[in-house]
Design a protein around this motif. Structure first.
Motif, PDB file in Angstrom:
ATOM      1  N   PRO A 138     -14.828 -19.198  85.424  1.00 11.18           N
ATOM      2  CA  PRO A 138     -14.932 -19.262  83.968  1.00 11.18           C
ATOM      3  C   PRO A 138     -13.528 -19.289  83.359  1.00 11.18           C
ATOM      4  N   ALA A 139     -13.348 -20.156  82.359  1.00  3.30           N
ATOM      5  CA  ALA A 139     -12.007 -20.403  81.815  1.00  3.30           C
ATOM      6  C   ALA A 139     -11.983 -20.158  80.319  1.00  3.30           C
ATOM      7  N   LYS A 140     -10.957 -19.416  79.912  1.00  5.71           N
ATOM      8  CA  LYS A 140     -10.753 -19.099  78.493  1.00  5.71           C
ATOM      9  C   LYS A 140      -9.484 -19.798  78.027  1.00  5.71           C
ATOM     10  N   ILE A 141      -9.480 -20.235  76.771  1.00  4.67           N
ATOM     11  CA  ILE A 141      -8.246 -20.771  76.198  1.00  4.67           C
ATOM     12  C   ILE A 141      -7.977 -20.047  74.880  1.00  4.67           C
ATOM     13  N   THR A 142      -6.700 -19.902  74.556  1.00  4.80           N
ATOM     14  CA  THR A 142      -6.309 -19.109  73.381  1.00  4.80           C
ATOM     15  C   THR A 142      -5.686 -20.010  72.323  1.00  4.80           C
ATOM     16  N   LEU A 143      -5.888 -19.623  71.084  1.00 11.64           N
ATOM     17  CA  LEU A 143      -5.295 -20.294  69.924  1.00 11.64           C
ATOM     18  C   LEU A 143      -4.684 -19.235  69.018  1.00 11.64           C
ATOM     19  N   PRO A 144      -3.586 -19.554  68.333  1.00  9.43           N
ATOM     20  CA  PRO A 144      -3.075 -18.585  67.355  1.00  9.43           C
ATOM     21  C   PRO A 144      -4.058 -18.457  66.193  1.00  9.43           C
ATOM     22  N   GLY A 145      -4.263 -17.238  65.730  1.00  3.92           N
ATOM     23  CA  GLY A 145      -5.205 -17.007  64.642  1.00  3.92           C
ATOM     24  C   GLY A 145      -4.637 -17.441  63.303  1.00  3.92           C
ATOM     25  N   PRO A 146      -5.506 -17.808  62.364  1.00  2.65           N
ATOM     26  CA  PRO A 146      -5.038 -18.316  61.069  1.00  2.65           C
ATOM     27  C   PRO A 146      -4.295 -17.280  60.243  1.00  2.65           C
ATOM     28  N   PHE A 147      -4.701 -16.021  60.314  1.00  3.05           N
ATOM     29  CA  PHE A 147      -4.001 -14.996  59.529  1.00  3.05           C
ATOM     30  C   PHE A 147      -2.578 -14.823  60.052  1.00  3.05           C
ATOM     31  N   THR A 148      -2.439 -14.707  61.370  1.00  2.00           N
ATOM     32  CA  THR A 148      -1.109 -14.541  61.974  1.00  2.00           C
ATOM     33  C   THR A 148      -0.221 -15.732  61.652  1.00  2.00           C
ATOM     34  N   MET A 149      -0.753 -16.961  61.763  1.00  2.00           N
ATOM     35  CA  MET A 149       0.081 -18.128  61.433  1.00  2.00           C
ATOM     36  C   MET A 149       0.508 -18.109  59.971  1.00  2.00           C
ATOM     37  N   SER A 150      -0.372 -17.627  59.080  1.00  2.00           N
ATOM     38  CA  SER A 150       0.009 -17.588  57.662  1.00  2.00           C
ATOM     39  C   SER A 150       1.084 -16.529  57.419  1.00  2.00           C
ATOM     40  N   GLN A 151       1.076 -15.458  58.214  1.00  2.00           N
ATOM     41  CA  GLN A 151       2.115 -14.425  58.099  1.00  2.00           C
ATOM     42  C   GLN A 151       3.447 -14.910  58.676  1.00  2.00           C
ATOM     43  N   GLN A 152       3.371 -15.847  59.630  1.00  2.00           N
ATOM     44  CA  GLN A 152       4.568 -16.342  60.310  1.00  2.00           C
ATOM     45  C   GLN A 152       5.045 -17.661  59.699  1.00  2.00           C
ATOM     46  N   ALA A 153       4.707 -17.929  58.450  1.00  2.00           N
ATOM     47  CA  ALA A 153       5.113 -19.181  57.810  1.00  2.00           C
ATOM     48  C   ALA A 153       5.706 -18.878  56.445  1.00  2.00           C
ATOM     49  N   LYS A 154       6.566 -19.777  55.987  1.00  2.00           N
ATOM     50  CA  LYS A 154       7.122 -19.669  54.634  1.00  2.00           C
ATOM     51  C   LYS A 154       6.328 -20.618  53.749  1.00  2.00           C
ATOM     52  N   ASN A 155       5.606 -20.056  52.809  1.00  2.00           N
ATOM     53  CA  ASN A 155       4.721 -20.846  51.943  1.00  2.00           C
ATOM     54  C   ASN A 155       5.506 -21.409  50.763  1.00  2.00           C
ATOM     55  N   GLU A 156       5.692 -22.737  50.750  1.00  2.00           N
ATOM     56  CA  GLU A 156       6.338 -23.396  49.604  1.00  2.00           C
ATOM     57  C   GLU A 156       5.428 -24.482  49.029  1.00  2.00           C
ATOM     58  N   PHE A 157       4.119 -24.313  49.247  1.00  2.00           N
ATOM     59  CA  PHE A 157       3.188 -25.332  48.762  1.00  2.00           C
ATOM     60  C   PHE A 157       1.935 -24.734  48.119  1.00  2.00           C
ATOM     61  N   TYR A 158       1.340 -23.736  48.759  1.00  2.00           N
ATOM     62  CA  TYR A 158       0.048 -23.206  48.294  1.00  2.00           C
ATOM     63  C   TYR A 158       0.237 -22.184  47.175  1.00  2.00           C
ATOM     64  N   LYS A 159      -0.821 -22.043  46.376  1.00  4.28           N
ATOM     65  CA  LYS A 159      -0.729 -21.081  45.263  1.00  4.28           C
ATOM     66  C   LYS A 159      -0.622 -19.652  45.792  1.00  4.28           C
ATOM     67  N   ASP A 160      -1.236 -19.383  46.956  1.00  2.00           N
ATOM     68  CA  ASP A 160      -1.074 -18.068  47.578  1.00  2.00           C
ATOM     69  C   ASP A 160      -1.319 -18.186  49.082  1.00  2.00           C
ATOM     70  N   ASP A 161      -1.001 -17.095  49.784  1.00  2.00           N
ATOM     71  CA  ASP A 161      -1.107 -17.114  51.247  1.00  2.00           C
ATOM     72  C   ASP A 161      -2.561 -17.171  51.721  1.00  2.00           C
ATOM     73  N   ALA A 162      -3.481 -16.679  50.909  1.00  2.00           N
ATOM     74  CA  ALA A 162      -4.894 -16.730  51.297  1.00  2.00           C
ATOM     75  C   ALA A 162      -5.364 -18.180  51.394  1.00  2.00           C
ATOM     76  N   GLU A 163      -4.962 -18.987  50.409  1.00  2.00           N
ATOM     77  CA  GLU A 163      -5.337 -20.411  50.423  1.00  2.00           C
ATOM     78  C   GLU A 163      -4.709 -21.101  51.652  1.00  2.00           C
TER      79      GLU A 163
END
Length: 346
Positions: A138-163
Protein backbone atom coordinates in the motif's frame (compact mmCIF):
# COMPACT_ATOMS: atom_id res chain seq x y z
CA UNK A 1 -3.65 -2.13 -3.22
CA UNK A 2 -5.87 -3.12 -0.28
CA UNK A 3 -4.77 -1.52 2.98
CA UNK A 4 -3.39 -3.89 5.66
CA UNK A 5 -6.12 -5.77 7.47
CA UNK A 6 -4.04 -6.45 10.61
CA UNK A 7 -4.12 -4.21 13.68
CA UNK A 8 -1.47 -1.51 14.23
CA UNK A 9 -0.27 -1.20 10.61
CA UNK A 10 2.96 0.82 10.45
CA UNK A 11 3.67 3.73 8.13
CA UNK A 12 6.02 6.67 7.62
CA UNK A 13 5.13 10.36 7.69
CA UNK A 14 6.64 10.93 4.25
CA UNK A 15 10.29 11.75 3.73
CA UNK A 16 13.31 9.45 4.00
CA UNK A 17 16.97 10.57 3.94
CA UNK A 18 18.19 11.63 0.49
CA UNK A 19 21.59 10.13 -0.38
CA UNK A 20 24.67 12.36 -0.09
CA UNK A 21 25.39 11.78 -3.76
CA UNK A 22 22.00 13.30 -4.65
CA UNK A 23 21.78 16.40 -2.43
CA UNK A 24 24.23 18.61 -0.56
CA UNK A 25 23.05 17.55 2.88
CA UNK A 26 25.18 20.05 4.87
CA UNK A 27 23.57 22.87 2.85
CA UNK A 28 20.10 21.38 3.28
CA UNK A 29 20.58 20.93 7.04
CA UNK A 30 20.58 24.70 7.58
CA UNK A 31 17.18 25.41 6.07
CA UNK A 32 13.75 24.06 5.12
CA UNK A 33 13.42 25.66 1.66
CA UNK A 34 10.16 27.47 0.86
CA UNK A 35 11.27 28.74 -2.58
CA UNK A 36 13.20 26.68 -5.15
CA UNK A 37 16.75 25.80 -4.11
CA UNK A 38 18.23 24.09 -7.18
CA UNK A 39 21.77 24.50 -5.87
CA UNK A 40 21.31 21.69 -3.32
CA UNK A 41 21.21 19.04 -6.08
CA UNK A 42 24.60 17.43 -6.75
CA UNK A 43 23.54 15.87 -10.08
CA UNK A 44 23.46 18.05 -13.22
CA UNK A 45 20.04 18.66 -14.78
CA UNK A 46 20.22 16.19 -17.71
CA UNK A 47 20.69 13.29 -15.24
CA UNK A 48 18.80 14.61 -12.22
CA UNK A 49 15.47 12.85 -12.78
CA UNK A 50 17.24 9.53 -13.38
CA UNK A 51 19.22 10.00 -10.16
CA UNK A 52 16.04 10.88 -8.23
CA UNK A 53 14.39 7.72 -9.63
CA UNK A 54 17.31 5.61 -8.37
CA UNK A 55 17.20 7.26 -4.95
CA UNK A 56 13.43 6.64 -4.82
CA UNK A 57 13.95 2.92 -5.43
CA UNK A 58 16.51 2.83 -2.58
CA UNK A 59 13.97 4.50 -0.26
CA UNK A 60 11.15 2.14 -1.29
CA UNK A 61 13.35 -0.93 -0.74
CA UNK A 62 14.55 0.29 2.66
CA UNK A 63 10.96 0.79 3.84
CA UNK A 64 9.91 -2.62 2.52
CA UNK A 65 12.97 -4.34 4.04
CA UNK A 66 12.33 -2.68 7.42
CA UNK A 67 8.83 -4.20 7.37
CA UNK A 68 6.78 -0.98 7.03
CA UNK A 69 3.21 -1.74 5.94
CA UNK A 70 2.24 1.53 4.17
CA UNK A 71 5.13 3.21 2.38
CA UNK A 72 5.83 6.43 0.46
CA UNK A 73 8.34 7.35 -2.25
CA UNK A 74 10.56 8.95 0.41
CA UNK A 75 10.05 12.39 -1.21
CA UNK A 76 13.44 12.06 -2.93
CA UNK A 77 12.53 14.65 -5.60
CA UNK A 78 11.69 17.42 -3.14
CA UNK A 79 13.89 20.13 -1.67
CA UNK A 80 11.28 20.39 1.10
CA UNK A 81 7.86 18.94 1.80
CA UNK A 82 6.11 22.05 0.47
CA UNK A 83 8.16 24.11 -1.98
CA UNK A 84 7.99 21.82 -5.01
CA UNK A 85 4.21 21.97 -5.18
CA UNK A 86 3.77 25.59 -4.04
CA UNK A 87 6.23 27.01 -6.55
CA UNK A 88 4.69 25.05 -9.46
CA UNK A 89 1.43 27.03 -9.31
CA UNK A 90 0.44 29.95 -11.53
CA UNK A 91 0.24 33.24 -9.62
CA UNK A 92 3.68 32.90 -7.96
CA UNK A 93 6.55 35.25 -8.85
CA UNK A 94 9.50 32.83 -8.91
CA UNK A 95 12.09 35.52 -9.63
CA UNK A 96 11.30 37.83 -6.73
CA UNK A 97 10.43 35.91 -3.53
CA UNK A 98 8.74 37.51 -0.53
CA UNK A 99 9.71 37.05 3.12
CA UNK A 100 7.82 35.84 6.19
CA UNK A 101 8.84 35.18 9.78
CA UNK A 102 9.30 31.47 10.50
CA UNK A 103 8.01 29.66 13.55
CA UNK A 104 11.48 30.09 15.11
CA UNK A 105 11.42 33.86 14.49
CA UNK A 106 13.77 34.09 11.48
CA UNK A 107 12.90 35.87 8.24
CA UNK A 108 12.90 33.40 5.34
CA UNK A 109 12.30 33.68 1.56
CA UNK A 110 8.85 32.41 0.54
CA UNK A 111 6.73 32.29 -2.62
CA UNK A 112 5.30 35.74 -3.44
CA UNK A 113 1.69 35.54 -4.61
CA UNK A 114 1.08 38.16 -7.32
CA UNK A 115 -1.93 36.67 -9.15
CA UNK A 116 -4.71 34.11 -8.86
CA UNK A 117 -3.28 30.76 -7.76
CA UNK A 118 -3.99 27.97 -10.27
CA UNK A 119 -2.62 24.50 -10.86
CA UNK A 120 -1.92 24.46 -14.59
CA UNK A 121 -0.20 21.04 -14.64
CA UNK A 122 0.31 17.96 -12.45
CA UNK A 123 3.26 18.27 -10.08
CA UNK A 124 3.57 14.92 -8.25
CA UNK A 125 1.71 12.69 -10.71
CA UNK A 126 4.85 11.03 -12.10
CA UNK A 127 6.09 10.52 -8.52
CA UNK A 128 2.95 8.53 -7.72
CA UNK A 129 3.08 6.56 -10.96
CA UNK A 130 6.72 5.66 -10.30
CA UNK A 131 5.94 4.61 -6.71
CA UNK A 132 2.98 2.50 -7.82
CA UNK A 133 5.10 0.79 -10.52
CA UNK A 134 7.85 -0.08 -8.03
CA UNK A 135 6.06 -1.56 -5.02
CA UNK A 136 3.22 -3.95 -4.30
CA UNK A 137 2.77 -2.47 -0.80
CA UNK A 138 0.00 0.00 0.00
CA UNK A 139 1.36 3.40 -1.04
CA UNK A 140 0.74 6.84 0.41
CA UNK A 141 1.65 10.16 -1.16
CA UNK A 142 1.89 13.51 0.62
CA UNK A 143 0.94 17.03 -0.41
CA UNK A 144 1.54 20.31 1.42
CA UNK A 145 -1.65 21.47 3.11
CA UNK A 146 -3.39 24.65 1.96
CA UNK A 147 -3.23 26.38 5.35
CA UNK A 148 0.52 25.78 5.69
CA UNK A 149 1.18 26.99 2.13
CA UNK A 150 -0.83 30.15 2.84
CA UNK A 151 1.27 30.75 5.98
CA UNK A 152 4.47 30.21 3.97
CA UNK A 153 3.58 32.74 1.24
CA UNK A 154 3.64 36.51 0.90
CA UNK A 155 0.17 37.61 -0.16
CA UNK A 156 0.28 40.54 -2.60
CA UNK A 157 -2.90 39.70 -4.50
CA UNK A 158 -5.77 38.39 -2.36
CA UNK A 159 -7.96 40.49 -0.10
CA UNK A 160 -6.99 38.22 2.81
CA UNK A 161 -5.09 35.04 3.60
CA UNK A 162 -8.30 33.01 3.98
CA UNK A 163 -9.21 33.67 0.34
CA UNK A 164 -5.66 32.73 -0.70
CA UNK A 165 -5.81 29.50 1.35
CA UNK A 166 -9.00 28.45 -0.46
CA UNK A 167 -7.28 28.79 -3.85
CA UNK A 168 -4.31 26.80 -2.56
CA UNK A 169 -6.90 24.22 -1.45
CA UNK A 170 -8.49 24.05 -4.92
CA UNK A 171 -5.03 23.46 -6.44
CA UNK A 172 -4.25 20.72 -3.90
CA UNK A 173 -7.62 19.10 -4.60
CA UNK A 174 -7.01 18.95 -8.37
CA UNK A 175 -3.64 17.32 -7.69
CA UNK A 176 -5.05 14.88 -5.13
CA UNK A 177 -7.73 13.68 -7.56
CA UNK A 178 -5.00 12.91 -10.13
CA UNK A 179 -2.88 11.11 -7.51
CA UNK A 180 -5.87 9.01 -6.46
CA UNK A 181 -6.45 8.04 -10.10
CA UNK A 182 -2.76 7.07 -10.38
CA UNK A 183 -3.14 4.47 -7.62
CA UNK A 184 -2.52 6.28 -4.30
CA UNK A 185 -3.94 4.16 -1.47
CA UNK A 186 -3.81 7.07 0.99
CA UNK A 187 -3.35 10.81 0.53
CA UNK A 188 -1.80 12.92 3.28
CA UNK A 189 -1.81 16.70 3.73
CA UNK A 190 1.14 18.11 5.68
CA UNK A 191 -0.08 20.96 7.90
CA UNK A 192 2.73 21.65 10.39
CA UNK A 193 2.03 25.41 10.42
CA UNK A 194 -1.42 24.97 11.97
CA UNK A 195 0.11 25.94 15.30
CA UNK A 196 1.94 28.94 13.85
CA UNK A 197 -1.22 31.05 13.96
CA UNK A 198 -3.91 29.23 15.98
CA UNK A 199 -6.38 32.14 15.52
CA UNK A 200 -6.18 31.94 11.72
CA UNK A 201 -6.22 28.14 11.94
CA UNK A 202 -9.43 28.35 13.95
CA UNK A 203 -11.03 30.63 11.36
CA UNK A 204 -10.33 28.85 8.10
CA UNK A 205 -7.92 25.87 8.32
CA UNK A 206 -10.58 23.16 8.50
CA UNK A 207 -12.57 24.76 5.67
CA UNK A 208 -9.41 24.82 3.49
CA UNK A 209 -8.46 21.23 4.41
CA UNK A 210 -11.97 20.01 3.59
CA UNK A 211 -11.87 21.78 0.21
CA UNK A 212 -8.49 20.17 -0.54
CA UNK A 213 -9.89 16.70 0.22
CA UNK A 214 -13.22 17.14 -1.60
CA UNK A 215 -14.17 14.08 -3.66
CA UNK A 216 -11.24 11.96 -2.45
CA UNK A 217 -12.50 8.45 -1.75
CA UNK A 218 -9.27 6.79 -0.53
CA UNK A 219 -8.40 7.33 3.17
CA UNK A 220 -6.97 10.78 3.92
CA UNK A 221 -4.57 11.98 6.59
CA UNK A 222 -3.67 15.38 8.05
CA UNK A 223 -0.17 15.49 9.52
CA UNK A 224 0.82 18.10 12.08
CA UNK A 225 3.99 18.44 14.08
CA UNK A 226 6.14 20.91 15.96
CA UNK A 227 8.86 21.05 13.29
CA UNK A 228 11.72 18.83 12.11
CA UNK A 229 13.76 17.61 15.10
CA UNK A 230 16.93 18.66 13.24
CA UNK A 231 15.68 22.26 13.12
CA UNK A 232 13.45 22.59 16.22
CA UNK A 233 14.97 21.10 19.42
CA UNK A 234 12.79 18.96 21.67
CA UNK A 235 13.23 21.20 24.70
CA UNK A 236 11.41 24.00 22.90
CA UNK A 237 8.45 21.83 21.88
CA UNK A 238 5.19 22.18 23.79
CA UNK A 239 3.43 19.21 25.35
CA UNK A 240 0.11 19.88 23.62
CA UNK A 241 -1.54 21.12 20.46
CA UNK A 242 -3.79 24.11 21.06
CA UNK A 243 -5.95 23.61 17.95
CA UNK A 244 -6.08 19.81 17.79
CA UNK A 245 -9.78 19.53 18.75
CA UNK A 246 -10.66 21.68 15.72
CA UNK A 247 -9.43 18.93 13.42
CA UNK A 248 -12.27 16.72 14.63
CA UNK A 249 -14.35 18.81 12.18
CA UNK A 250 -12.19 17.93 9.16
CA UNK A 251 -13.22 15.22 6.69
CA UNK A 252 -9.77 13.56 6.96
CA UNK A 253 -10.13 10.09 8.46
CA UNK A 254 -6.69 10.08 10.08
CA UNK A 255 -4.75 12.65 12.11
CA UNK A 256 -0.98 12.21 12.32
CA UNK A 257 0.69 13.69 15.41
CA UNK A 258 4.21 13.96 16.78
CA UNK A 259 4.26 12.42 20.26
CA UNK A 260 7.65 10.76 20.95
CA UNK A 261 10.08 13.72 21.00
CA UNK A 262 7.88 16.39 22.63
CA UNK A 263 6.55 13.89 25.25
CA UNK A 264 3.03 14.83 24.21
CA UNK A 265 0.24 14.53 26.76
CA UNK A 266 -1.73 11.77 25.03
CA UNK A 267 -4.94 12.78 26.80
CA UNK A 268 -5.55 15.08 23.81
CA UNK A 269 -6.32 11.99 21.72
CA UNK A 270 -9.69 11.74 23.49
CA UNK A 271 -10.77 14.89 21.65
CA UNK A 272 -10.34 13.17 18.29
CA UNK A 273 -12.64 10.22 18.81
CA UNK A 274 -13.97 9.18 15.45
CA UNK A 275 -10.55 9.64 13.80
CA UNK A 276 -7.78 7.11 13.35
CA UNK A 277 -4.56 8.34 14.93
CA UNK A 278 -1.19 8.04 13.22
CA UNK A 279 0.87 8.21 16.41
CA UNK A 280 4.50 9.33 16.43
CA UNK A 281 6.36 6.67 18.41
CA UNK A 282 9.86 7.21 16.94
CA UNK A 283 11.86 10.18 18.28
CA UNK A 284 13.72 11.89 15.43
CA UNK A 285 15.55 14.25 17.80
CA UNK A 286 18.20 11.64 18.53
CA UNK A 287 20.30 9.28 16.42
CA UNK A 288 19.92 6.63 19.12
CA UNK A 289 17.87 3.80 17.61
CA UNK A 290 14.97 2.75 19.80
CA UNK A 291 14.62 -0.86 20.87
CA UNK A 292 11.45 -2.64 19.75
CA UNK A 293 10.50 -2.74 23.46
CA UNK A 294 10.71 1.07 23.74
CA UNK A 295 8.52 1.44 20.67
CA UNK A 296 6.06 -1.11 22.08
CA UNK A 297 5.85 0.94 25.30
CA UNK A 298 4.96 4.10 23.37
CA UNK A 299 2.31 2.24 21.39
CA UNK A 300 0.80 0.86 24.61
CA UNK A 301 0.66 4.43 26.00
CA UNK A 302 -1.39 5.45 22.94
CA UNK A 303 -3.71 2.48 23.37
CA UNK A 304 -4.86 3.90 26.71
CA UNK A 305 -6.73 6.53 24.66
CA UNK A 306 -7.23 4.99 21.20
CA UNK A 307 -8.57 1.54 20.41
CA UNK A 308 -6.20 -0.82 18.54
CA UNK A 309 -8.25 -0.65 15.33
CA UNK A 310 -7.72 3.14 15.23
CA UNK A 311 -3.98 3.37 15.96
CA UNK A 312 -1.29 3.53 13.23
CA UNK A 313 2.27 3.64 14.62
CA UNK A 314 4.66 5.94 12.74
CA UNK A 315 7.71 8.17 13.23
CA UNK A 316 7.09 11.66 14.68
CA UNK A 317 7.79 13.45 11.41
CA UNK A 318 9.65 13.12 8.13
CA UNK A 319 13.07 11.42 8.37
CA UNK A 320 14.75 13.61 5.72
CA UNK A 321 17.42 15.07 8.02
CA UNK A 322 18.61 11.79 9.61
CA UNK A 323 21.57 9.62 8.59
CA UNK A 324 20.12 6.87 6.40
CA UNK A 325 21.45 3.98 8.53
CA UNK A 326 19.78 5.54 11.60
CA UNK A 327 16.50 6.07 9.74
CA UNK A 328 16.50 2.45 8.58
CA UNK A 329 17.25 1.18 12.11
CA UNK A 330 14.43 3.26 13.55
CA UNK A 331 11.95 1.96 10.95
CA UNK A 332 12.97 -1.64 11.73
CA UNK A 333 12.39 -0.96 15.45
CA UNK A 334 9.00 0.56 14.56
CA UNK A 335 7.93 -2.56 12.66
CA UNK A 336 9.27 -4.92 15.35
CA UNK A 337 7.76 -2.91 18.21
CA UNK A 338 4.34 -2.85 16.52
CA UNK A 339 4.58 -6.63 16.02
CA UNK A 340 5.10 -7.10 19.78
CA UNK A 341 1.95 -5.14 20.68
CA UNK A 342 -0.05 -6.62 17.80
CA UNK A 343 0.44 -10.08 19.36
CA UNK A 344 -0.77 -8.75 22.72
CA UNK A 345 -3.97 -7.15 21.37
CA UNK A 346 -4.92 -9.63 18.64
Amino acid sequence: MPLPSHLLPTTVVGSYPQPDWLVNRPMLSKVVPRTRMQEIWRIPEPFLEQAQDDATILAIRDMERAGIDIITDGEMRRESYSNRFATALEGIDLDKPGEVRTRSGQMTPVPRVVGKLRRSRPVELRDMQFLRANTDRPAKITLPGPFTMSQQAKNEFYKDDAEMAMDFAAAVNAEALDLQAAGADLIQLDEPWLRNDPDAAGRYAVQAINRALQGITVPTVVHLCFGYAAVVPGASKPTGYSFLPGLAGSIAQQISIEAAQPKLDLGVLRELSGKKIMLGVIDLGTDAIETPQQVAGRIRAGLKYVKPADLIPAPDCGMKYMPRAVAYGKLKALADGAAIVRKEVS
